[in-house]
Design a protein around this motif. Structure first.
Motif, PDB file in Angstrom:
ATOM      1  N   GLU A   7      41.142  74.727  30.510  1.00 12.91           N
ATOM      2  CA  GLU A   7      40.591  75.511  31.623  1.00 12.91           C
ATOM      3  C   GLU A   7      39.263  74.940  32.116  1.00 12.91           C
ATOM      4  OE1 GLU A   7      41.598  76.682  28.694  1.00 12.91           O
ATOM      5  OE2 GLU A   7      42.616  78.616  28.863  1.00 12.91           O
ATOM      6  N   ILE A   8      38.608  74.101  31.317  1.00 12.47           N
ATOM      7  CA  ILE A   8      37.312  73.552  31.708  1.00 12.47           C
ATOM      8  C   ILE A   8      37.427  72.029  31.692  1.00 12.47           C
ATOM      9  CG2 ILE A   8      34.850  73.361  31.069  1.00 12.47           C
ATOM     10  CD1 ILE A   8      35.094  76.175  29.799  1.00 12.47           C
ATOM     11  N   GLU A   9      37.154  71.405  32.833  1.00 11.30           N
ATOM     12  CA  GLU A   9      37.264  69.943  32.963  1.00 11.30           C
ATOM     13  C   GLU A   9      36.502  69.255  31.818  1.00 11.30           C
ATOM     14  OE1 GLU A   9      38.564  66.546  34.462  1.00 11.30           O
ATOM     15  OE2 GLU A   9      39.074  68.460  35.425  1.00 11.30           O
ATOM     16  N   PRO A  10      37.195  68.472  30.993  1.00 11.99           N
ATOM     17  CA  PRO A  10      36.480  67.879  29.853  1.00 11.99           C
ATOM     18  C   PRO A  10      35.577  66.721  30.279  1.00 11.99           C
ATOM     19  CG  PRO A  10      38.760  67.158  29.858  1.00 11.99           C
ATOM     20  CD  PRO A  10      38.597  68.047  31.047  1.00 11.99           C
ATOM     21  N   SER A  11      34.408  66.603  29.638  1.00  6.51           N
ATOM     22  CA  SER A  11      33.543  65.456  29.892  1.00  6.51           C
ATOM     23  C   SER A  11      33.439  64.664  28.588  1.00  6.51           C
ATOM     24  CB  SER A  11      32.157  65.941  30.340  1.00  6.51           C
ATOM     25  OG  SER A  11      31.225  64.888  30.144  1.00  6.51           O
ATOM     26  N   ILE A  12      34.137  63.538  28.565  1.00  2.32           N
ATOM     27  CA  ILE A  12      34.116  62.737  27.337  1.00  2.32           C
ATOM     28  C   ILE A  12      32.723  62.125  27.141  1.00  2.32           C
ATOM     29  CG2 ILE A  12      35.151  60.745  26.147  1.00  2.32           C
ATOM     30  CD1 ILE A  12      37.781  61.580  27.448  1.00  2.32           C
ATOM     31  N   ASN A  13      32.060  61.794  28.281  1.00  8.91           N
ATOM     32  CA  ASN A  13      30.690  61.277  28.170  1.00  8.91           C
ATOM     33  C   ASN A  13      29.781  62.325  27.552  1.00  8.91           C
ATOM     34  OD1 ASN A  13      31.237  58.819  29.206  1.00  8.91           O
ATOM     35  ND2 ASN A  13      30.731  59.378  31.327  1.00  8.91           N
ATOM     36  N   GLY A  14      29.919  63.578  28.062  1.00 13.00           N
ATOM     37  CA  GLY A  14      29.098  64.684  27.553  1.00 13.00           C
ATOM     38  C   GLY A  14      29.361  64.897  26.065  1.00 13.00           C
ATOM     39  N   LEU A  15      30.641  64.836  25.693  1.00 15.55           N
ATOM     40  CA  LEU A  15      31.018  65.019  24.288  1.00 15.55           C
ATOM     41  C   LEU A  15      30.363  63.940  23.418  1.00 15.55           C
ATOM     42  CD1 LEU A  15      32.845  66.097  21.974  1.00 15.55           C
ATOM     43  CD2 LEU A  15      34.679  64.688  22.879  1.00 15.55           C
ATOM     44  N   CYS A  16      30.446  62.692  23.870  1.00 17.20           N
ATOM     45  CA  CYS A  16      29.876  61.590  23.086  1.00 17.20           C
ATOM     46  C   CYS A  16      28.358  61.736  22.996  1.00 17.20           C
ATOM     47  CB  CYS A  16      30.258  60.234  23.688  1.00 17.20           C
ATOM     48  SG  CYS A  16      32.027  59.910  23.477  1.00 17.20           S
ATOM     49  N   ARG A  17      27.734  62.182  24.111  1.00 12.27           N
ATOM     50  CA  ARG A  17      26.268  62.395  24.084  1.00 12.27           C
ATOM     51  C   ARG A  17      25.898  63.417  23.014  1.00 12.27           C
ATOM     52  NH1 ARG A  17      26.046  62.003  29.558  1.00 12.27           N
ATOM     53  NH2 ARG A  17      26.317  64.239  29.817  1.00 12.27           N
ATOM     54  N   THR A  18      26.656  64.538  22.991  1.00 11.76           N
ATOM     55  CA  THR A  18      26.394  65.593  21.999  1.00 11.76           C
ATOM     56  C   THR A  18      26.496  65.026  20.583  1.00 11.76           C
ATOM     57  OG1 THR A  18      27.404  67.176  23.498  1.00 11.76           O
ATOM     58  CG2 THR A  18      27.183  67.892  21.220  1.00 11.76           C
ATOM     59  N   GLY A  49      32.731  76.761  13.443  1.00 13.83           N
ATOM     60  CA  GLY A  49      31.478  76.005  13.553  1.00 13.83           C
ATOM     61  C   GLY A  49      31.676  74.567  14.019  1.00 13.83           C
ATOM     62  N   ALA A  50      32.616  74.373  14.938  1.00 13.62           N
ATOM     63  CA  ALA A  50      32.858  73.004  15.426  1.00 13.62           C
ATOM     64  C   ALA A  50      31.695  72.518  16.283  1.00 13.62           C
ATOM     65  CB  ALA A  50      34.153  72.975  16.234  1.00 13.62           C
ATOM     66  N   GLU A  51      31.515  71.206  16.313  1.00 18.37           N
ATOM     67  CA  GLU A  51      30.438  70.617  17.115  1.00 18.37           C
ATOM     68  C   GLU A  51      30.797  70.630  18.596  1.00 18.37           C
ATOM     69  OE1 GLU A  51      30.883  69.667  14.001  1.00 18.37           O
ATOM     70  OE2 GLU A  51      28.818  70.150  13.469  1.00 18.37           O
ATOM     71  N   ALA A  52      32.096  70.570  18.910  1.00 21.29           N
ATOM     72  CA  ALA A  52      32.505  70.541  20.320  1.00 21.29           C
ATOM     73  C   ALA A  52      33.933  71.049  20.456  1.00 21.29           C
ATOM     74  CB  ALA A  52      32.398  69.122  20.852  1.00 21.29           C
ATOM     75  N   VAL A  53      34.258  71.531  21.655  1.00 26.03           N
ATOM     76  CA  VAL A  53      35.612  72.008  21.910  1.00 26.03           C
ATOM     77  C   VAL A  53      36.026  71.595  23.311  1.00 26.03           C
ATOM     78  CG1 VAL A  53      34.722  74.319  22.565  1.00 26.03           C
ATOM     79  CG2 VAL A  53      37.118  74.061  21.983  1.00 26.03           C
ATOM     80  N   LEU A  54      37.282  71.153  23.433  1.00 31.05           N
ATOM     81  CA  LEU A  54      37.814  70.788  24.748  1.00 31.05           C
ATOM     82  C   LEU A  54      39.008  71.688  25.033  1.00 31.05           C
ATOM     83  CD1 LEU A  54      37.919  66.862  24.513  1.00 31.05           C
ATOM     84  CD2 LEU A  54      36.051  68.306  25.308  1.00 31.05           C
ATOM     85  N   ASP A  74      39.645  57.389  19.154  1.00 26.47           N
ATOM     86  CA  ASP A  74      39.278  55.964  19.273  1.00 26.47           C
ATOM     87  C   ASP A  74      38.103  55.782  20.227  1.00 26.47           C
ATOM     88  OD1 ASP A  74      41.313  55.411  17.532  1.00 26.47           O
ATOM     89  OD2 ASP A  74      42.751  54.760  19.068  1.00 26.47           O
ATOM     90  N   ILE A  75      38.123  56.528  21.345  1.00 23.09           N
ATOM     91  CA  ILE A  75      37.020  56.428  22.312  1.00 23.09           C
ATOM     92  C   ILE A  75      35.715  56.871  21.652  1.00 23.09           C
ATOM     93  CG2 ILE A  75      36.074  57.397  24.467  1.00 23.09           C
ATOM     94  CD1 ILE A  75      38.960  57.562  25.511  1.00 23.09           C
ATOM     95  N   ILE A  76      35.786  57.974  20.892  1.00 20.67           N
ATOM     96  CA  ILE A  76      34.570  58.481  20.238  1.00 20.67           C
ATOM     97  C   ILE A  76      34.026  57.442  19.251  1.00 20.67           C
ATOM     98  CG2 ILE A  76      33.658  60.279  18.695  1.00 20.67           C
ATOM     99  CD1 ILE A  76      35.653  62.227  20.025  1.00 20.67           C
TER     100      ILE A  76
END
Ligand code: F6P
Length: 320
Positions: free
Chosen positions: A193-204, A185-190, A233-235
């Motif tokens: 195989e799929i280009e990570p979007s740190i902006n997208g992750l932070c938005r979520t 039940g994680a909120e996000a996964v990186l 740290d970025i998050i």
């Protein structure tokens, strides 16, 4: 064939012992002699080879790791080491070899096959990164270990109203991360195989925070090329959520194999014996659907592993 040997090579994985047991007992059941080679290809080069019997594999079905020990052998990839390895197979009159390991180990087996030796490969790795098989021996246990770690981390994360980035193993494959994220039940996964979007992750995470979520779990596969502490740290900086970093590392490779891994290891180990008994050689044993399968070793290793888009999509849908 009447005289075979078994070795484990590369990173250990839970269920390797169960597979060794199946090979040894399966061979004896079929009136074959069976030898254990210590420390993978290193032990083959050194001639660290001894006969095994029914009781050599007593009480190991439930044990993680490998009683034969394992190694990553650079020596085997060099011509002198490789020649000694093939000489040892001849000296010990080994007619067929079962190699239990991941990609590198099965490529070592292919090298032996090309040199005229009879081999069968079993997929022993937590990474689940072999294209020819749906599952590898050790993957299920590893995912369960990660799930238990997520539960513990979730308790403290929730108490302190923090987020945590948890790095899991898998080399260049994101399967451990994907399965653990969906089932944990994680909120996000990186995953790599799929280009990570740190902006997208932070938005979520910000959306979740705005809806009242006080803590989050983010699973990051080790193959994603951003250091885990740096990501945490970025998050923290971009979302204002205090975020910790945890690297699970080797705990994911140990522990008693799950029932599913024991089943896989027993079935695959016995299949390897049947193949060698019947002189069906240079095969890679795997599982497709619920069927134990085997392919030509070279073709099997050339099969590309695709990311399971369904699992990836579902993890995202259910994490809202
Ligand atoms: O292949 C299994 C694995 O645990 C990978 O997930 C990881 O990248 C690697 O082995 C670690 O290897 P080592 O044991 O050499 O540190």
């Amino acid at each position: 064939m009447k005289r075979i040997a078994v070795l484990t090579s590369g990173g250990d994985s839970p269920g390797m012992n169960t597979a060794i047991r199946a090979v040894v007992r399966g061979a004896i059941y079929n009136d074959m002699e069976v030898y254990g080679i210590k420390r993978g290809y290193e032990g083959l080069i050194a001639g660290d080879i001894s006969e095994m019997n029914v009781s050599s594999v007593s009480d190991i079905i439930q044990r993680g790791g490998t009683v034969l020990h394992t190694a990553r052998s650079a020596h085997f990839m060099e011509s002198e080491g490789f020649k000694r390895a093939t000489d040892m197979l001849e000296n010990f009159e080994i007619e067929g070899l079962v190699v239990i390991g991941g990609d590198g180990s099965l490529n070592g087996a292919l090298k032996l096959a090309k040199a005229g030796k009879a081999v069968v490969g079993l997929p022993g790795t937590i990474d689940n990164d072999l294209g020819y098989t749906d599952y590898t021996i050790g993957f299920d246990t590893s995912v369960n270990t990660v799930l238990s770690a997520i539960s513990n981390i979730r308790d403290t994360s929730s108490s302190h109203e923090r987020s945590t980035v948890i790095e899991v193993m898998g080399r260049n494959c994101g399967d451990i991360a994907l399965h653990a994220a969906l089932c944990g039940g994680a909120e996000a996964v990186l995953i790599p195989e799929i280009e990570p979007s740190i902006n997208g992750l932070c938005r979520t995470l910000i959306q979740g925070k705005n809806r009242g979520k006080r803590h989050s779990i983010i699973i990051k596969a080790e193959g994603v090329k951003i250091p885990t502490q740096e990501l945490a740290d970025i998050i923290t900086e971009r979302t204002g959520l205090e975020t910790k970093a945890v690297v699970l590392a080797y705990i994911q490779r140990g522990g008693a194999p799950t029932g599913r891994d024991r089943m896989l290891a027993s079935q695959m180990g016995y299949k390897a014996v049947e193949l060698l008994r019947d002189d069906v050689i240079n095969r890679a044993v795997g599982i497709r659907g619920n069927e134990i399968t085997h392919y030509d070793l070279e073709e099997a290793l050339a099969m590309k592993r695709e990311v399971n888009q369904g699992v990836s999509d579902l993890a995202e849908i259910l994490s809202i």
